[in-house]
Design a protein around this motif. Structure first.
Motif, PDB file in Angstrom:
ATOM      1  N   ILE A  37      16.328   7.762 -19.305  1.00  0.00           N
ATOM      2  CA  ILE A  37      15.042   7.691 -19.635  1.00  0.00           C
ATOM      3  C   ILE A  37      15.058   7.920 -21.125  1.00  0.00           C
ATOM      4  CG2 ILE A  37      12.839   8.945 -19.368  1.00  0.00           C
ATOM      5  CD1 ILE A  37      13.860   9.872 -16.738  1.00  0.00           C
ATOM      6  N   TYR A  38      14.099   6.717 -21.595  1.00  0.00           N
ATOM      7  CA  TYR A  38      13.950   6.786 -23.000  1.00  0.00           C
ATOM      8  C   TYR A  38      12.507   7.479 -23.274  1.00  0.00           C
ATOM      9  CZ  TYR A  38      18.122   4.033 -23.836  1.00  0.00           C
ATOM     10  OH  TYR A  38      19.331   3.538 -23.822  1.00  0.00           O
ATOM     11  N   ARG A  39      12.333   7.688 -24.455  1.00  0.00           N
ATOM     12  CA  ARG A  39      10.945   8.072 -24.980  1.00  0.00           C
ATOM     13  C   ARG A  39       9.970   7.052 -24.762  1.00  0.00           C
ATOM     14  NH1 ARG A  39       9.959   9.891 -30.828  1.00  0.00           N
ATOM     15  NH2 ARG A  39       7.964   9.992 -29.957  1.00  0.00           N
ATOM     16  N   PHE A  40       8.783   7.847 -24.264  1.00  0.00           N
ATOM     17  CA  PHE A  40       7.695   6.793 -24.060  1.00  0.00           C
ATOM     18  C   PHE A  40       6.629   7.084 -24.943  1.00  0.00           C
ATOM     19  CE2 PHE A  40       3.597   6.146 -21.463  1.00  0.00           C
ATOM     20  CZ  PHE A  40       3.852   4.731 -21.442  1.00  0.00           C
ATOM     21  N   GLU A  41       6.043   6.246 -25.533  1.00  0.00           N
ATOM     22  CA  GLU A  41       4.953   6.316 -26.680  1.00  0.00           C
ATOM     23  C   GLU A  41       5.479   7.288 -27.824  1.00  0.00           C
ATOM     24  OE1 GLU A  41       1.612   6.762 -24.275  1.00  0.00           O
ATOM     25  OE2 GLU A  41       1.448   4.631 -24.006  1.00  0.00           O
ATOM     26  N   ASP A  42       4.584   8.243 -27.894  1.00  0.00           N
ATOM     27  CA  ASP A  42       4.951   9.054 -28.800  1.00  0.00           C
ATOM     28  C   ASP A  42       5.126  10.667 -28.199  1.00  0.00           C
ATOM     29  OD1 ASP A  42       2.463   9.771 -28.225  1.00  0.00           O
ATOM     30  OD2 ASP A  42       1.596  10.066 -30.030  1.00  0.00           O
ATOM     31  N   ARG A  43       5.662  10.429 -27.026  1.00  0.00           N
ATOM     32  CA  ARG A  43       5.654  11.889 -26.256  1.00  0.00           C
ATOM     33  C   ARG A  43       7.224  12.080 -26.287  1.00  0.00           C
ATOM     34  NH1 ARG A  43       3.079  10.268 -20.373  1.00  0.00           N
ATOM     35  NH2 ARG A  43       1.210   8.895 -21.013  1.00  0.00           N
ATOM     36  N   TYR A  44       7.269  13.665 -26.380  1.00  0.00           N
ATOM     37  CA  TYR A  44       8.481  14.174 -26.453  1.00  0.00           C
ATOM     38  C   TYR A  44       8.714  14.895 -25.146  1.00  0.00           C
ATOM     39  CZ  TYR A  44       8.767  13.343 -31.472  1.00  0.00           C
ATOM     40  OH  TYR A  44       8.714  12.774 -32.859  1.00  0.00           O
ATOM     41  N   ALA A  45       7.680  15.231 -24.239  1.00  0.00           N
ATOM     42  CA  ALA A  45       8.109  15.792 -23.098  1.00  0.00           C
ATOM     43  C   ALA A  45       7.306  15.243 -21.983  1.00  0.00           C
ATOM     44  CB  ALA A  45       7.801  17.358 -23.042  1.00  0.00           C
ATOM     45  N   PHE A  46       7.889  14.684 -20.824  1.00  0.00           N
ATOM     46  CA  PHE A  46       7.075  14.264 -19.786  1.00  0.00           C
ATOM     47  C   PHE A  46       7.729  14.207 -18.510  1.00  0.00           C
ATOM     48  CE2 PHE A  46       8.821  10.834 -22.228  1.00  0.00           C
ATOM     49  CZ  PHE A  46       9.591   9.816 -21.349  1.00  0.00           C
ATOM     50  N   ASP A  47       7.345  14.180 -17.373  1.00  0.00           N
ATOM     51  CA  ASP A  47       7.870  14.140 -16.194  1.00  0.00           C
ATOM     52  C   ASP A  47       7.828  12.896 -15.476  1.00  0.00           C
ATOM     53  OD1 ASP A  47       8.228  17.229 -16.382  1.00  0.00           O
ATOM     54  OD2 ASP A  47       6.527  17.404 -15.264  1.00  0.00           O
ATOM     55  N   VAL A  48       9.127  12.479 -14.817  1.00  0.00           N
ATOM     56  CA  VAL A  48       9.228  11.033 -14.394  1.00  0.00           C
ATOM     57  C   VAL A  48       9.477  11.425 -12.626  1.00  0.00           C
ATOM     58  CG1 VAL A  48      10.436   9.099 -14.293  1.00  0.00           C
ATOM     59  CG2 VAL A  48       9.920  10.219 -16.604  1.00  0.00           C
TER      60      VAL A  48
END
Length: 866
Positions: free
Chosen positions: A434-445
């Motif tokens: 999982i790579y960074r999405f947009e400018d988010r540093y923390a997200f759940d997939v």
């Protein structure tokens, strides 16, 4: 499996397919003799007994309801209800409070109370429609209505009409919620009672002929077989296309005698009379829905009516390998069918109380122990498992909107990743990047592992949230290291790109220098929101040094900007420079975060501002030598009038200091009358271009400098003065002074350029006359060298101030430099009445006198202009 409910009576026809409200055109089948019909009012016929014995009238009206046959539709109850469709709209009002500078959104629901906008209709809904859509929507509308009613009640003068409308709305919504809840609870209770065997069981699931011909395994007749078989109420069947069909009939007859008959028959619906109907449980339901009403008026000789009703169900499943045991009961109100699956095995979709032939499972095996660098992938290890006892086709897919940043085996999960023919009771280990999405540093997939068949259904109809779907899901928590917070200069340091700490800071601020910085990520990311941020410090070093020193504050603690950040992202602290030696320095600010990683990218653990150069100088300059030039106290040809200080002086022009030279007792020179050169630590002065040597000859001079500052704006204490004598030279003669380009506000005339013209001679004569009157000097002291035109068309005059020879000297005669000083002073008070020409001399163009070479006093000046 699928259950298809059927219901037939004498009326025949079809209603539109689909969930929702739909009406199809009524169809009449008419077979009559010598009869007139008006369809829009029902059917009316005048029938005479003597002529109608062989005539017949057949009226057929049929409505058929069929649920979707899509296998993606889970088994569900179906309801037919009369409803009132009310038109309403939702409006978003954006409100703004100027005093508090706040804005908010207010959603308003507007109902139409006009009966022309509202429609009585029938609604066809499934159990899931009611529980997942209808009831939540009604509850949301109720909350909105209660909030509106509360708001209206709190107004100073509430509108009673609006209050009544809201109260009625709340009452109706509460009633609708209560009624639907009761219906759902009733159906739930039927299912529960059927599962417990408390409802009336079906009987006669096999025909009488089959029951009578029952045999044992030896093909011998069994006496009680017929009775036992008629009492069975459960059916076992398998998939692959076989089906079991059950049908039951009801026949009713009646006769009457009359001479005239009027009949209006309306029938809508399924299986039983009533306003709310449960039509059956299953994935494929077909049948009539509604109620039937008949109004008759008869006057017939003989009339008869026969009504035949047929209803039933069909059990079947298309998937090879599926097996079911279904128990069938009668519901206690409509005598309809209630089905309970007892056991079996099924797939796509899996039915309750059966073994799931597809059992995909995903297990998270390993996650990153700490957040990863922003440009690196977060790597997760999962185990994909088929728990079923037969092979399965499975699919891995991402429910995250940024599917392009989620990779499995080098492929993104924008599209699902398929695993064909996964062996029974097997598992497979996979890495998910999982790579960074947009400018988010923390997200759940969310990652789901499902049966391939059900994945197609999920894509077709959306996530229904059904427990019957065979899927397994894990949530991968992608956490990336945020770069350390940023810092930049603000206020004066940012504007000037320079800092200065001088004597004023020492004397007035106690050696405390204010430093202002800003958080360039504010307000989105204040320093306090960064858990890894330890401090924001100030560092300094001498220009040319390599190592940085941490600055300290008034309590000798390390300067830290972070605790002082304002809500707008600015921070200021005091730097204690008491122990810092004077000199040229560089400063920078730095954010420091908790160290992460062995070799982190730049900016992860710390971030720096730009480097600013500045000066610390808290000592005022002093005279380098106690004896300024001329050191011997006598100014001779070739000497210098100068003074040297202990450090560089602020020499930018215009000079911040002033220079004055008093010559003798009657001549004081300052401003433009003194030529000044300031370089480095030395200030040099000269009056040679402003005053003739004859004026200075043998005179005592005092030079005074005031406001001299160094490069740090530290001012020399007091005025700096020194005195010397100009050498007394008997051979010195007076020198004329030229004042060129005197600008007059008089339009240029071509005759001014001709020295023989009367215009020229008149102008020159009048000018010299005004000069002598203004300065009280003899006319021989003035000579007009030239008249010429400026670029703007004005008249320019080059005036020469002359020393007067002894033979012509009068008591009022003055040397040219003295005359120049008198003239400059007099011109500040000139008026148009006494000096019409000089009053038009420009005051915005300063005079630029130039000392001219010595003129032989014995020369013949008989041709000069006076």
């Amino acid at each position: 499996f699928g259950i298809k409910l059927k219901d037939k009576v004498t009326e025949q026809g079809q209603m539109c397919n689909g969930v929702g409200v739909a009406f199809c055109k009524q169809t009449y089948k008419i077979d009559l003799t010598n009869t007139k019909v008006r369809e829009n009012e029902g059917l009316e016929a005048k029938i005479k007994a003597s002529s109608n014995k062989d005539s017949s009238l057949t009226v057929t009206t049929t409505y058929t309801l069929r649920t979707s046959s899509d296998p993606a539709t889970p088994s569900n109850h179906v309801f037919l209800t009369p409803v009132l469709n009310v038109k309403y709209s939702e409006t978003a009002n954006i409100l703004f409070n100027i005093s508090s500078c706040n804005a908010w959104r207010d959603n308003i629901t507007t109902w139409s109370l006009d009966s022309r906008d509202n429609i009585n209709l029938f609604s066809v809904s499934t159990y899931m429609d009611i529980t997942a859509t209808e009831l939540p929507a009604l509850r949301a509308l109720l909350d909105d209505a209660i909030a509106t009613n509360t708001s209206l009640s709190q107004e100073d003068s509430p509108d009673p009409v609006l209050l009544e409308q809201e109260a009625n709305k709340i009452s109706k919504l509460q009633e609708a919620i209560q009624q639907w809840t009761l219906v759902v609870q009733t159906v739930d209770s039927w299912e529960s009672e059927a599962a417990d065997g408390n409802l009336t069981a079906m009987s006669n699931l096999v025909s009488n002929d089959m029951a009578k011909s029952a045999r044992d395994y030896d093909l011998d007749a069994v006496a009680k077989a017929e009775g036992d078989l008629k009492g069975y109420h459960a059916i076992s069947f398998t998939g692959s296309g076989q089906s079991y069909t059950y049908q039951e009939d009801a026949i009713a007859s009646s006769q009457s005698t009359s001479g005239t008959k009027w009949k209006n028959t309306f029938s809508f619906g399924n299986e039983v009379d009533g306003m709310v109907l449960v039509m059956g449980h299953g994935g494929d339901i077909e049948g009539k829905a509604g109620y039937k009403r008949e109004d008759e008026s008869e006057d017939l000789t003989t009339s008869g009516k026969t009504s035949t009703g047929t209803r039933g169900f069909e059990l079947g499943d298309p998937d090879l390998g599926d097996k079911f045991v279904v128990d069938i009961y009668r519901d206690p109100i409509y005598n309809g069918f209630v089905f309970t699956t007892l056991r079996g095995s099924s797939r796509c979709p899996h039915e309750k109380n059966t073994y799931a032939r597809e059992q995909p499972r995903i297990v998270l095996v390993q996650s990153p122990l700490t957040p990863v660098f922003p440009d690196s992938p977060a790597v997760f290890t999962v185990s994909l498992i088929n728990d079923a006892n037969e092979p399965a086709y499975t699919v891995l897919y991402s429910k995250f909107e940024g599917g392009s940043t989620v990779l499995v085996e080098g492929e993104t999960l924008v599209a699902a990743h398929t695993y064909d023919d996964m062996p029974a009771e097997s598992q497979l280990t996979q890495e998910i990047w999982i790579y960074r999405f947009e400018d988010r540093y923390a997200f759940d997939v969310p990652i789901a592992f499902v049966a391939e068949c059900e994945y197609r259904l999920y894509k077709a109809v959306g996530n229904l949230g059904s427990d019957d779907y065979q899927s397994s899901e894990v949530v991968l928590q992608a956490r990336f290291l945020e770069a350390c917070s940023l810092v930049e200069w603000s206020s004066e340091i940012a504007r000037e790109q320079f800092f200065l700490i001088n004597k004023d800071v020492k004397d007035n601020e106690g050696n405390l220098f204010e430093v202002n910085v800003a958080n360039s990520e504010s307000p989105g990311r204040p320093w306090s929101a960064n858990d890894r941020l330890e401090d924001v410090i100030l560092q300094y070093r001498r220009v040319g040094d390599m190592l940085w020193t941490v600055a300290r504050n008034e309590t000798n603690d390390v300067v830290d900007f972070a605790p002082h950040e304002s809500e707008y992202g600015f921070s200021r602290v005091k730097w204690n420079v008491a122990s810092v030696a004077d000199g040229d320095y560089e400063i920078r600010t730095m954010t420091q975060c908790t160290p992460a990683g062995l070799d982190p990218p730049e900016g992860i653990n710390q971030a720096f501002s730009t480097i600013i150069q500045g000066r610390i100088d808290r000592v005022a300059p002093t005279i380098f030598s106690d004896v300024p030039e001329p050191a011997d106290g006598v100014f001779s040809a070739g000497d210098s009038i100068s003074i040297e200080f202990t450090e560089d002086i602020l020499c930018t022009q215009p000079y911040s200091f002033t220079a004055t030279m008093a010559v003798g007792t009657s001549l004081t020179l300052s401003g433009s009358k003194i030529d000044v050169i300031c370089e480095g630590r030395v200030i040099r002065l000269s009056v040679a271009n402003r005053v003739s040597a004859a004026t200075l000859n043998g005179q005592k001079a005092t030079v005074t400098l005031a406001g001299v500052t160094d490069m740090a704006l530290n001012e020399v204490v007091g005025d700096v003065s020194w005195t010397f004598d100009f050498e007394d030279d008997a051979n010195v003669v007076a020198q004329p002074i030229l004042v060129p380009n005197m600008v007059f506000g008089i339009s240029w005339e071509d005759d001014f350029g001709n020295t023989r013209s009367s215009a020229y001679k008149t102008f020159v004569s009048n000018l010299i006359q005004e000069l002598t009157g203004l300065t009280d000097a003899p006319s021989a002291s003035f000579e007009v060298k030239r008249l010429h035109e400026s670029e703007s068309g004005q008249t320019l005059v080059d005036l020469l101030l002359l020393p007067v020879s002894e033979s012509r000297r009068r008591e009022t005669a003055m040397l040219p430099d003295k005359l120049l000083s008198v003239l400059q002073d007099a011109l500040t008070t000139v008026t148009g009445a006494s000096s019409p020409l000089l009053s038009q001399l420009s005051t915005t163009d300063p005079l630029t006198p130039q000392v001219q070479p010595v003129i032989d006093n014995t020369s013949d000046r008989s041709n000069d202009n006076r």
